[in-house]
Design a protein around this motif. Structure first.
Motif, PDB file in Angstrom:
ATOM      1  N   UNK A 261       0.679  -1.226   0.278  1.00  8.39           N
ATOM      2  CA  UNK A 261      -0.086   0.200  -0.412  1.00  8.39           C
ATOM      3  C   UNK A 261       0.619   1.619   0.128  1.00  8.39           C
ATOM      4  N   UNK A 262       2.075   1.394   0.489  1.00  8.12           N
ATOM      5  CA  UNK A 262       3.298   1.986   1.152  1.00  8.12           C
ATOM      6  C   UNK A 262       3.484   3.097  -0.978  1.00  8.12           C
ATOM      7  N   UNK A 263       3.507   2.546  -2.407  1.00  8.44           N
ATOM      8  CA  UNK A 263       3.736   2.943  -3.631  1.00  8.44           C
ATOM      9  C   UNK A 263       1.598   4.116  -3.924  1.00  8.44           C
ATOM     10  N   UNK A 264       0.794   3.147  -3.352  1.00  8.50           N
ATOM     11  CA  UNK A 264       0.046   4.181  -3.325  1.00  8.50           C
ATOM     12  C   UNK A 264      -0.492   5.097  -2.372  1.00  8.50           C
ATOM     13  N   UNK A 265      -0.209   5.036  -1.079  1.00 13.27           N
ATOM     14  CA  UNK A 265      -0.199   6.928  -0.780  1.00 13.27           C
ATOM     15  C   UNK A 265       0.968   7.094  -1.017  1.00 13.27           C
ATOM     16  N   UNK A 266       1.919   6.621  -1.230  1.00 14.35           N
ATOM     17  CA  UNK A 266       3.194   7.761  -2.633  1.00 14.35           C
ATOM     18  C   UNK A 266       2.602   9.058  -3.470  1.00 14.35           C
ATOM     19  N   UNK A 267       1.482   7.904  -4.375  1.00 11.50           N
ATOM     20  CA  UNK A 267       0.365   8.835  -6.008  1.00 11.50           C
ATOM     21  C   UNK A 267      -0.168   9.480  -4.716  1.00 11.50           C
ATOM     22  N   UNK A 268      -1.038   8.908  -3.751  1.00 12.69           N
ATOM     23  CA  UNK A 268      -1.849  10.119  -3.539  1.00 12.69           C
ATOM     24  C   UNK A 268      -0.993  10.893  -2.501  1.00 12.69           C
ATOM     25  N   UNK A 269      -0.404  11.351  -2.786  1.00 11.63           N
ATOM     26  CA  UNK A 269       0.576  12.395  -1.654  1.00 11.63           C
ATOM     27  C   UNK A 269       0.788  13.259  -3.091  1.00 11.63           C
ATOM     28  N   UNK A 270       1.674  12.865  -3.420  1.00 12.23           N
ATOM     29  CA  UNK A 270       1.816  13.210  -4.883  1.00 12.23           C
ATOM     30  C   UNK A 270       0.561  14.487  -5.454  1.00 12.23           C
ATOM     31  N   UNK A 271      -0.523  13.368  -5.463  1.00 16.47           N
ATOM     32  CA  UNK A 271      -1.896  13.834  -6.122  1.00 16.47           C
ATOM     33  C   UNK A 271      -1.691  15.121  -5.395  1.00 16.47           C
ATOM     34  N   UNK A 272      -2.122  15.125  -4.172  1.00 13.62           N
ATOM     35  CA  UNK A 272      -2.296  16.178  -3.275  1.00 13.62           C
ATOM     36  C   UNK A 272      -1.579  17.582  -2.891  1.00 13.62           C
ATOM     37  N   UNK A 273      -0.507  16.713  -3.352  1.00 13.55           N
ATOM     38  CA  UNK A 273       1.337  18.203  -3.380  1.00 13.55           C
ATOM     39  C   UNK A 273       0.026  18.758  -5.174  1.00 13.55           C
TER      40      UNK A 273
END
Length: 218
Positions: A86-98
């Motif tokens: 799940x970590x890669x998915x969380x990183x993608x979500x953070x990038x999208x939020x940024x």
């Protein structure tokens, strides 16, 4: 003579009877002793069987506990694997939020520029109107100047209020950036910790396998 012989014969028979009775008594005693010995042996065998059953129950209990521990460890490993997935998915979500936050900031900047342009246009229009009024109505110059000062004062207050709001928004954005960085740092530390735990589990599994391989040899 016959009487003596008869008497002797009777005594011999009597002695034989006594000897036979003693022999029977001895045999009876030996038989009782044998029965007692057999009972003692049976009691010892039963005691040994009970001890063996207790040992087997203890071994079964230990095996069940070991099975439960291994099952728990397997579940923990599965949970950690799911977290790593799940970590890669969380990183993608953070990038999208940024990215979304950056877009919001850009939109806000554009809105502020538009507002400033409108204000400038309004000020120019007001200046033109004031000039026209001054040319047309010299007597009302003082009133117009007062109105202009009031309008400028209000505009200045609005401008200062907008600047304060902008500063607050920038401070909030900086605070959010700090929090995001802290969260990312915590996630990296968590990943390192999980990696260490995974290595420890692998070492433990290897030790278990070695112990299982050595058990038949022992």
């Amino acid at each position: 003579e016959q009487e003596r012989e008869q008497q002797q014969e009777q005594e011999r028979e009597k002695e034989q009877d006594q000897e036979q009775q003693q022999k029977q008594e001895q045999e009876q005693e030996q038989k009782q002793e044998q029965e007692q010995e057999e009972e003692q042996e049976q009691a010892q065998e039963q005691e040994q069987e009970r001890e063996q059953e207790q040992e087997q129950e203890q071994e079964q209990q230990q095996e069940q506990e070991q099975d439960q521990e291994q099952e728990q460890e397997r579940e923990q490993v599965q949970e950690q694997e799911q977290e790593w997935q799940q970590e890669p998915e969380q990183e993608e979500e953070q990038e999208q939020e940024e990215e979304q936050e950056q877009e919001k900031e850009q939109e806000q900047d554009q809105e502020q520029e538009q507002e400033q342009e409108q204000q400038q246009e309004e000020e120019e229009e007001q200046e033109q109107e004031q000039e026209q009024e001054q040319e047309q109505e010299p007597d009302q110059k003082q009133e117009r100047e007062q109105e202009q000062e009031q309008a400028q004062h209000q505009e200045q207050e609005q401008k200062e209020e907008q600047e304060r709001e902008q500063e607050q928004e920038q401070e909030q954005e900086q605070e959010q950036d700090k929090e995001q960085k802290q969260e990312q740092e915590q996630e990296r530390e968590q990943e390192q910790k999980q990696e260490q735990e995974r290595e420890q589990e692998q070492e433990w599994e290897q030790e278990q396998e070695q112990e299982q391989e050595q058990e038949p040899e022992q």
